[in-house]
Design a protein around this motif. Structure first.
Motif, short mmCIF file in Angstrom:
data_model
loop_
_atom_site.label_atom_id
_atom_site.label_comp_id
_atom_site.label_asym_id
_atom_site.label_seq_id
_atom_site.Cartn_x
_atom_site.Cartn_y
_atom_site.Cartn_z
N SER A 1 3.43 -13.24 1.42
CA SER A 1 4.06 -12.12 0.74
C SER A 1 3.11 -10.93 0.73
CB SER A 1 4.41 -12.50 -0.70
OG SER A 1 4.63 -11.36 -1.49
N HIS B 1 -4.72 -13.30 -3.01
CA HIS B 1 -5.33 -12.06 -2.53
C HIS B 1 -6.61 -12.31 -1.73
CE1 HIS B 1 -6.68 -7.89 -2.55
NE2 HIS B 1 -7.85 -8.29 -3.03
N PRO C 1 8.04 -10.72 -4.49
CA PRO C 1 8.17 -9.64 -3.50
C PRO C 1 8.00 -10.20 -2.10
CG PRO C 1 5.98 -9.62 -4.48
CD PRO C 1 6.77 -10.64 -5.24
N TRP C 2 8.77 -9.66 -1.17
CA TRP C 2 8.65 -10.12 0.22
C TRP C 2 7.32 -9.69 0.80
CZ3 TRP C 2 12.24 -13.37 2.14
CH2 TRP C 2 13.48 -13.41 1.50
N ALA D 1 -1.29 -8.23 -2.10
CA ALA D 1 -1.83 -6.94 -2.55
C ALA D 1 -2.25 -6.95 -4.02
CB ALA D 1 -0.80 -5.84 -2.33
N ASP D 2 -1.85 -7.98 -4.74
CA ASP D 2 -2.15 -8.07 -6.17
C ASP D 2 -3.52 -8.76 -6.35
OD1 ASP D 2 -2.34 -8.62 -8.87
OD2 ASP D 2 -0.29 -9.38 -9.06
N GLY E 1 3.48 -8.28 -1.08
CA GLY E 1 3.31 -7.88 -2.47
C GLY E 1 2.34 -8.76 -3.23
#
Length: 228
Positions: A137, A149, A227-228, A142-143, A139
């Motif tokens: 993913s 991550h 999130p994709w 990116a977290d 999203g």
């Protein structure tokens, strides 16, 4: 009776999913590359088994023909089989390494879906669940607060990103089939050396949920949409 096939069902998340769906009344068939391991797992669970190597067109086609003869159809397909591949220094990856992971985790799903789609289309309520990952993913990765991550999983992440897109496209263009992607989360299995904090029961929660209910064209974990 709902007939459900789980690829990679002789161990880990696939095995636990098979156990739980059998308890819910599904006629479960577990698929795997090693015929002896599949037979042993099936006998322990009290379910059926089939030899199925998702990297082989011939093996997948033979399994589909076998299920038609033995059970007459298929209602639920859970694409669970997968490999982690190498995790680590990105400079050490090469083409064959990444290709081998894509062949199992992404192309293997395409092989399996297309082989079993004729059977699924004969069902009154066909369902496909693709076992993906938060590592695929954009999203989630990116977290910075998420464990995903910082995991250098080049081949694995690429395979799951591609699987998510396949899921979205199949759901769009095959509206007669309910098709979803799920992230089991970091679960203690052979795939990660049993390092995950979740149990296989916790990890299989979202697989069981989407195998038995839900919309189509979604990506979620046991807590909800991702999130994709």
């Amino acid at each position: 009776m709902t007939t459900t096939l789980i690829t990679g069902g002789n161990k880990g998340l696939g095995y636990e999913t098979a156990r739980r769906l059998a308890e819910l009344g599904h006629r479960v068939v577990i698929g795997g590359r090693d015929a002896d391991r599949v037979r042993q797992a099936a006998e322990t669970l009290g379910v059926d088994g089939v030899t199925l190597d998702v990297t082989s067109d011939a093996s997948v086609a033979a399994a589909a023909a076998d299920l038609r003869v033995r059970f007459g159809g298929l209602d639920v397909l859970i694409n669970n089989a997968g490999i982690a591949g190498m995790i680590g220094d990105l400079e050490k990856f090469d083409g064959p390494e990444v290709l081998s992971v894509l062949n199992t985790n992404t192309v293997g799903v395409v092989r399996t879906m297309h082989a079993f789609l004729p059977l699924l289309r004969e069902s009154d309520a066909p369902v496909i669940v693709n076992v993906s990952s938060g590592l695929g993913s954009f999203g989630v990765r990116a977290d910075e607060s998420r464990v995903e991550h910082s995991v250098p999983s080049l081949g694995y992440s690429a395979s799951k990103v591609a699987l998510n897109m396949l899921t979205a496209m199949y759901a769009q263009f095959l509206p007669e089939v309910r098709i979803n992607a799920v992230d089991p989360g970091w679960t203690a299995t052979d795939l990660n050396g049993h390092s995950g904090p979740q149990t296989v029961t916790e990890g299989s929660d979202v697989i069981v949920a989407l195998a038995t209910a839900g919309a189509t064209g979604t990506f979620s974990d046991r807590s909800g949409p991702l999130p994709w």
